[in-house]
Design an enzyme around this catalytic site. Structure first.
Site, PDB file in Angstrom:
ATOM      1  N   ASN A   7      32.312  34.576  73.094  1.00  0.00           N
ATOM      2  CA  ASN A   7      32.954  35.700  72.671  1.00  0.00           C
ATOM      3  C   ASN A   7      34.345  35.370  72.649  1.00  0.00           C
ATOM      4  OD1 ASN A   7      33.993  38.062  71.881  1.00  0.00           O
ATOM      5  ND2 ASN A   7      33.445  39.237  73.862  1.00  0.00           N
ATOM      6  N   LYS A  50      36.836  36.967  71.671  1.00  0.00           N
ATOM      7  CA  LYS A  50      37.613  38.104  71.719  1.00  0.00           C
ATOM      8  C   LYS A  50      38.928  37.814  70.757  1.00  0.00           C
ATOM      9  CE  LYS A  50      35.949  38.532  76.328  1.00  0.00           C
ATOM     10  NZ  LYS A  50      36.407  39.213  77.637  1.00  0.00           N
ATOM     11  N   HIS A 104      30.880  46.439  73.960  1.00  0.00           N
ATOM     12  CA  HIS A 104      31.750  45.387  74.838  1.00  0.00           C
ATOM     13  C   HIS A 104      32.641  46.375  75.677  1.00  0.00           C
ATOM     14  CE1 HIS A 104      34.244  42.414  76.887  1.00  0.00           C
ATOM     15  NE2 HIS A 104      33.300  41.581  76.489  1.00  0.00           N
ATOM     16  N   GLU A 137      35.388  46.032  76.682  1.00  0.00           N
ATOM     17  CA  GLU A 137      36.897  46.099  75.951  1.00  0.00           C
ATOM     18  C   GLU A 137      36.775  46.998  75.011  1.00  0.00           C
ATOM     19  OE1 GLU A 137      37.382  41.989  75.699  1.00  0.00           O
ATOM     20  OE2 GLU A 137      37.101  41.802  77.964  1.00  0.00           O
ATOM     21  N   GLU A 157      27.603  42.764  81.683  1.00  0.00           N
ATOM     22  CA  GLU A 157      28.627  42.329  82.003  1.00  0.00           C
ATOM     23  C   GLU A 157      29.496  43.075  83.001  1.00  0.00           C
ATOM     24  OE1 GLU A 157      30.100  39.653  78.688  1.00  0.00           O
ATOM     25  OE2 GLU A 157      30.881  41.460  78.440  1.00  0.00           O
ATOM     26  N   GLY A 161      37.160  38.095  82.887  1.00  0.00           N
ATOM     27  CA  GLY A 161      38.513  37.642  82.866  1.00  0.00           C
ATOM     28  C   GLY A 161      39.142  37.543  84.297  1.00  0.00           C
ATOM     29  N   SER A 212      33.246  35.766  83.948  1.00  0.00           N
ATOM     30  CA  SER A 212      33.663  34.587  84.307  1.00  0.00           C
ATOM     31  C   SER A 212      32.769  33.452  84.565  1.00  0.00           C
ATOM     32  CB  SER A 212      34.581  34.942  85.702  1.00  0.00           C
ATOM     33  OG  SER A 212      35.361  35.932  85.576  1.00  0.00           O
TER      34      SER A 212
HETATM   35  P1  13P Z   1      35.022  36.040  80.603  1.00  0.00           P
HETATM   36  O1  13P Z   1      34.157  35.058  80.371  1.00  0.00           O
HETATM   37  O2  13P Z   1      36.540  35.476  80.135  1.00  0.00           O
HETATM   38  O3  13P Z   1      35.137  36.510  82.126  1.00  0.00           O
HETATM   39  O4  13P Z   1      34.548  37.068  79.608  1.00  0.00           O
HETATM   40  C1  13P Z   1      33.356  37.511  79.826  1.00  0.00           C
HETATM   41  C2  13P Z   1      33.002  38.491  78.458  1.00  0.00           C
HETATM   42  O5  13P Z   1      33.861  39.728  78.339  1.00  0.00           O
HETATM   43  C3  13P Z   1      32.235  38.062  77.423  1.00  0.00           C
HETATM   44  O6  13P Z   1      31.865  38.901  76.309  1.00  0.00           O
END
Ligand code: 13P
Length: 253
Positions: free
Chosen positions: A11, A13, A99, A101, A169, A175, A215
């Site tokens: 992803n 982002k 997601h 976010e 997640e 992150g 992560s």
């Molecule tokens: P990270 O791997 O940067 O922690 O992000 C995970 C994520 O949100 C994937 O959708």
């Protein structure tokens, strides 16, 4: 021993202008072509602006392309949004929905996520339905309830192992560099699979892939991917370097 084929999904982002994004896609496709035998499916989810170009780069390779979101409606007056059929038309096979976010930045509720997943199915896309608890919810002992409730509310009728992937997640792991321990991940994945079994029946639940995200890195991927109910990864930061992303894919081997 699971017969589910792992899915390693990147992803990206909101990262990547053309030069970097296309080079990243080329790097992933080249590695997949060189090492077709690694026993996992590979997916990249670039920002919308790069999807069509990345799909062209990935055409004929074993690398699938997905969107990071889709709208619940088929078309219409929804400025700035993207319909699932548009993703399909641009070369996508998958759409991430719900997601954390998007739940946080855009106020997406379980009902919205469910409608988006249904729209993805309608367009012939595999929906990657994301769930996960915040740190406050974990600290309050609500982890299992939160994930069960999100899953119940976000999974549309007609979901099955062929058209749906679940991604667990934990928000506190995204992150942050703070990855779930294998015990924490397995515990939640098992609860999710039990919930899927209650809703869809044992056979469908057994066949459905549940990804871990938060992560995931080359140095922790192997331990997570070895867990009985972890069927791949949804990878953010480490998917932005082809070398790191591929190192995670290789942890499936
Ligand atoms: P990270 O791997 O940067 O922690 O992000 C995970 C994520 O949100 C994937 O959708």
């Amino acid at each position: 021993m699971s017969t589910r084929r792992p899915l390693i999904a990147g992803n990206w982002k909101m990262n990547g202008l053309r030069a970097d994004g296309l080079a990243l896609a080329e790097g992933v496709v080249a590695r997949r072509k060189a090492e077709r035998g690694i026993p996992c499916d590979v997916l990249v989810c670039p920002p919308f602006t790069l999807i069509a170009d990345v799909a062209r780069i990935a055409a004929g390779s074993d690398v699938a392309v997905g969107g990071q979101d889709c709208h619940a409606k088929v078309s219409g007056a929804h400025t700035g949004d993207t319909a699932a059929a548009m993703l399909k038309d641009a070369g996508c096979g998958y759409a991430i929905v719900g997601h954390s976010e998007r739940r946080a930045d855009h106020g997406e509720t379980d009902a919205v996520v469910k409608a988006k997943a249904a729209a993805a199915h309608q367009a012939g896309l595999v929906a990657i339905v994301c769930v996960g608890e915040t740190l406050a919810q974990r600290d309050a002992g609500q982890t299992m309830d939160v994930n069960r409730t999100q899953l119940r509310g976000s999974l549309p009728d007609g979901a099955n192992a062929a058209n749906t992937v679940i991604a667990y997640e934990p928000v506190w792991a995204i992150g942050t560099g703070r990855v779930a321990t294998p015990e924490q991940a397995q515990e939640v994945h098992a609860v999710i699979r039990a919930e899927l079994a209650a809703r869809l029946g044992a056979a469908e639940a057994d066949a459905m892939r549940i990804l871990y995200g938060g992560s995931m890195k080359p140095d922790n991927a192997k331990a997570l991917l070895a867990l009985p109910d972890v069927d791949g990864g949804l990878i953010g930061g480490a998917s932005l370097k082809a070398e790191d992303f591929w190192a995670i894919a290789k942890a499936c081997g």
